[in-house]
Design an enzyme around this catalytic site. Structure first.
Site, mmCIF file in Angstrom:
data_model
loop_
_atom_site.group_PDB
_atom_site.id
_atom_site.type_symbol
_atom_site.label_atom_id
_atom_site.label_comp_id
_atom_site.label_asym_id
_atom_site.label_seq_id
_atom_site.Cartn_x
_atom_site.Cartn_y
_atom_site.Cartn_z
ATOM 1 C CG ASP A 98 26.245 45.447 28.650
ATOM 2 O OD1 ASP A 98 26.243 45.995 29.437
ATOM 3 O OD2 ASP A 98 25.467 44.266 28.229
ATOM 4 C CG ASP A 133 51.966 33.086 71.093
ATOM 5 O OD1 ASP A 133 51.138 32.431 71.432
ATOM 6 O OD2 ASP A 133 52.649 33.696 71.178
ATOM 7 N N GLY A 158 49.186 42.440 62.570
ATOM 8 C CA GLY A 158 48.728 42.727 63.182
ATOM 9 C C GLY A 158 49.570 43.153 64.433
ATOM 10 C CG LEU A 159 51.558 40.611 67.883
ATOM 11 C CD1 LEU A 159 50.942 40.716 68.631
ATOM 12 C CD2 LEU A 159 52.834 39.483 67.992
HETATM 13 S S1 SF4 Z 1 22.308 48.322 32.410
HETATM 14 FE FE1 SF4 Z 1 22.786 45.965 32.321
HETATM 15 S S2 SF4 Z 1 22.828 46.210 29.864
HETATM 16 FE FE2 SF4 Z 1 22.596 48.315 31.105
HETATM 17 S S3 SF4 Z 1 25.123 48.235 30.245
HETATM 18 FE FE3 SF4 Z 1 24.526 47.701 31.979
HETATM 19 S S4 SF4 Z 1 24.733 45.500 32.050
HETATM 20 FE FE4 SF4 Z 1 25.230 46.079 30.708
#
Ligand code: SF4
Length: 530
Positions: free
Chosen positions: A36, A285, A420-421
Site C-alpha cells: 500500500d 466566431d 481540431g479546426l
Molecule cells: S486491495 Fe486494498 S489493501 Fe490490498 S493492496 Fe490494494 S489498496 Fe491495498
C-alpha cells in the site's frame, strides 16, 4: 470490489490520505499491507508535493498474518507519535487490513497518548476514495469540535452590529482538481464582499484550527463530495447554515455571491464583479461554439458546473452527462433530466467509452480517463475534474472557481476546438503546394525565396479570381455563385479560398444545388468540418 485497469477513484483509505496530506500537524497511521505504500506516489509524483504524505503504514507481510498484527499496529502508532510529534493522530485500516479485524481505533486508544486520536471506519468494500475523504473530514471535525458544541436548545449568539460576518471554506483537498487556486479565487471574492475567513479546511488547517470551526457564521461548501457531510453536521450542531451553490461558471458565481450576501446579511455589490467569458462566448466566431455537441463526465461538482456553463454560457448542446460520484448521483440525474437526458452514473470507463462512441460528441469534457477515450476516438477534449494526471497540476495559476475560473474554463474548452479546426484545415489543404514536403519553410525563406513565394501566391490569387480557373469538375455545367456568396468567398483568406470554392462546389453538386448561396457555403463548411 472489481479488478480494473483504470479507476476513477481509489479505495477509501486514499481519500483519508488526501485529508491527512492536506492538513498540518496531523499524522495518519494506516494499518495496511506492504504494497500500500504505492499511494505515496499519488502525492509525490502526480501532485508533485515536495514531501511524502504524513502517513505511517504498518506494512505487515503475509508471514505476519499468523502472528500478532495488532502489536505491529500499536508499535507503529507509538513510533509515529514519538517521531512526528503530531497534535492529533488519525487511524484506520486499508482493504486487506479490514479483513483481519484488528480495530485500529481501540488499539490506538489503549496507548493512552496525550493527543486526540481520531478513528475512521473506511468500509473499503462498499465505498471509494471521495467517500473516504468525506468521512475522514467529518470524523475529524466531529471529534475535535464536539467539546465546543453549544448546549442543546442554545441559539447562536447574534453577531454584534458593525462586526463582519465570518465563514469557513470547506472541502479543498490535496489531489483535488485545481483546489489550491480555487481557494485563492474564492477567498478573494469573499473578502471583496466584506466576509472574513474563519478557517479554510482541510487544506492548510491544523487539528487545533478545527476546534474553532464553530466560530464562523456560515460555511462555504466548495466541493460537496468532500465537505457536505461535515457541513450538514455543523448545521445541526452549531446552527451554521451552508452555501448550496458551487461558484464555478459565471452564472453560478453570481448565484453564489447572492447566497453569501444573504447568509452574511450584507447588501449584494453594485459594482460589476465580472468575467470575460460571456463577452468572449458572444464575440468568438460562433461556428467554434454554437451548438457544438458536448459530452460531460466528471465528479459531480465539476459535471454539474460544466453542464450549466456549456448549456447557458457557451451555447453548446449537452448530449451526454454523467458522473462516477454515486453519493451525488441524484443532483446529476436532475441536471440531466432538465437537459432532456438520462444521466450516466457509473465507475466503469468502458461504459463511458461506449456512450461517447454512440453519441459522437464534438467535444468531450472529463477526467484523465476521458482524455484517453477522446484520444482513441479522435474527439477534442478538455480535462475538467479529478482524477487527473501530472500535467493537470500546473505550475501557473489556473483556478476553475469564481470569475477568473470562468475565464480559464473558456480558454481550456475552446482551445481543443480550435486545435481540431487547425487539424481539419491541415487535412483539407495537405495537397496544396504550401503543405508539400518540398515546400520551403516560410519563416526561413531567403529574399529570393520570399520573392518567389510571393510571386507564386499572387499567381494563385489571381488564378482564383479568374472564373476560368474556378476549376472543379462538379462546377461544370449548371453551377453558379450568387453575388453575396462570391463576396463571402472573397472574405476567406486567399490561401484557402481555392479549396473552399472547390469543396463548396463539390458539396453543391452532391446536393443537386445549382445556385450557390451564402447558406450553401456555410453548409459545405459544416459538412467538411465533421
Ligand atoms: S486491495 Fe486494498 S489493501 Fe490490498 S493492496 Fe490494494 S489498496 Fe491495498
Amino acid at each position: 470490489m472489481q479488478l480494473t485497469l483504470w479507476t476513477y477513484e481509489g479505495p477509501p483509505h486514499v481519500g483519508a490520505m488526501r485529508i491527512a496530506n492536506s492538513m498540518r500537524d496531523l499524522h495518519f497511521v494506516l494499518h495496511a499491507p506492504q504494497g500500500d505504500t504505492y499511494a505515496d506516489l499519488l502525492f509525490t509524483m502526480i501532485e508533485r508535493n515536495e514531501k511524502r504524505p504524513p502517513v505511517t503504514y504498518t506494512t505487515f507481510q503475509a508471514r505476519d498474518l499468523g502472528s500478532d498484527t495488532a502489536s505491529i499496529f500499536k508499535s507503529s502508532c507509538q513510533e509515529a507519535y514519538e517521531r512526528f510529534k503530531p497534535s492529533a493522530l488519525l487511524v484506520a485500516a486499508s482493504c486487506t487490513a479490514e479483513l483481519i479485524q484488528d480495530d485500529p481505533m481501540g488499539l490506538a486508544k489503549a496507548l493512552d497518548l496525550e493527543i486526540p486520536v481520531v478513528g475512521v471506519e473506511l468500509l473499503a468494500y462498499q465505498r471509494k476514495e471521495n467517500w473516504g475523504a468525506s468521512e475522514t473530514f467529518y470524523q475529524l471535525i466531529r471529534t475535535l469540535a464536539s467539546p465546543f458544541r453549544p448546549a442543546p436548545g442554545e441559539k447562536r449568539p447574534e453577531r454584534q452590529p458593525g462586526t463582519r460576518a465570518r465563514c469557513n471554506v470547506l472541502g479543498p483537498t490535496s489531489l483535488g482538481f485545481r483546489n489550491r487556486d480555487d481557494v485563492t479565487e474564492v477567498v478573494k471574492l469573499l473578502e471583496r464582499l466584506g466576509v472574513e475567513i474563519n478557517l479554510i479546511a482541510p487544506l492548510g488547517a491544523s487539528p487545533e484550527d478545527l476546534t474553532h470551526i464553530g466560530e464562523a457564521d456560515f460555511n462555504v461548501v466548495l466541493y460537496p463530495e468532500i465537505a457536505a457531510t461535515a457541513a450538514r453536521w455543523l448545521e445541526r450542531n452549531f446552527h451554521q447554515p451552508m452555501t448550496k451553490t458551487v461558484p464555478i461558471g459565471v452564472g453560478a458565481t453570481r448565484d453564489f455571491i447572492k447566497e453569501v450576501c444573504e447568509l452574511a446579511g450584507i447588501d449584494a455589490p453594485s459594482d460589476e464583479l465580472d468575467s470575460r467569458l460571456p463577452w468572449y462566448s458572444r464575440s468568438i466566431d460562433s461556428t467554434y461554439l454554437t451548438g457544438k455537441r458536448v459530452f460531460i463526465f466528471a465528479d459531480a461538482t465539476h459535471a454539474l458546473a460544466a453542464a450549466r456553463i456549456a448549456h447557458e454560457e457557451m451555447g453548446f448542446e449537452v448530449v451526454g452527462l454523467g458522473t462516477y460520484s454515486r453519493e451525488q448521483a441524484r443532483e446529476v440525474r436532475e441536471a440531466a433530466e432538465a437537459l432532456g437526458l438520462e444521466a450516466l452514473i457509473t465507475d466503469d470507463y468502458l461504459e463511458v467509452e461506449a456512450a461517447v462512441a454512440e453519441l459522437q460528441p464534438e467535444l468531450l469534457l472529463g477526467t484523465q480517463m476521458e482524455r484517453h477515450i477522446a484520444k482513441r476516438q479522435g474527439v477534442p477534449c478538455a480535462v475538467i475534474s479529478s482524477p487527473v494526471h501530472v500535467q493537470d497540476f500546473p505550475a501557473r495559476y489556473s483556478p476553475q472557481a469564481g470569475f477568473e475560473g470562468a475565464n480559464v474554463i473558456f480558454d481550456t474548452w475552446v482551445h481543443p476546438l480550435m486545435m481540431g479546426l487547425e487539424e481539419h484545415l491541415l487535412r483539407m489543404f495537405q495537397e496544396d503546394f504550401e503543405f508539400t514536403d518540398g515546400a520551403a519553410p516560410s519563416h526561413l525563406a531567403s529574399e529570393h525565396g520570399r520573392a518567389v513565394a510571393s510571386a507564386k501566391r499572387e499567381e494563385t490569387q489571381s488564378e482564383e479570381t479568374q472564373p476560368k480557373e474556378a476549376p472543379s469538375e462538379p462546377s461544370e455545367g449548371a453551377l453558379s455563385w450568387d453575388k453575396e456568396a462570391e463576396r463571402e468567398l472573397g472574405r476567406i483568406p486567399f490561401f484557402v479560398r481555392g479549396k473552399a470554392r472547390r469543396n463548396t462546389e463539390r458539396f453543391a453538386a452532391d446536393q443537386g444545388v445549382n445556385l450557390i448561396t451564402v447558406e450553401t457555403l456555410y453548409d459545405a463548411k459544416a459538412h467538411f468540418s465533421r
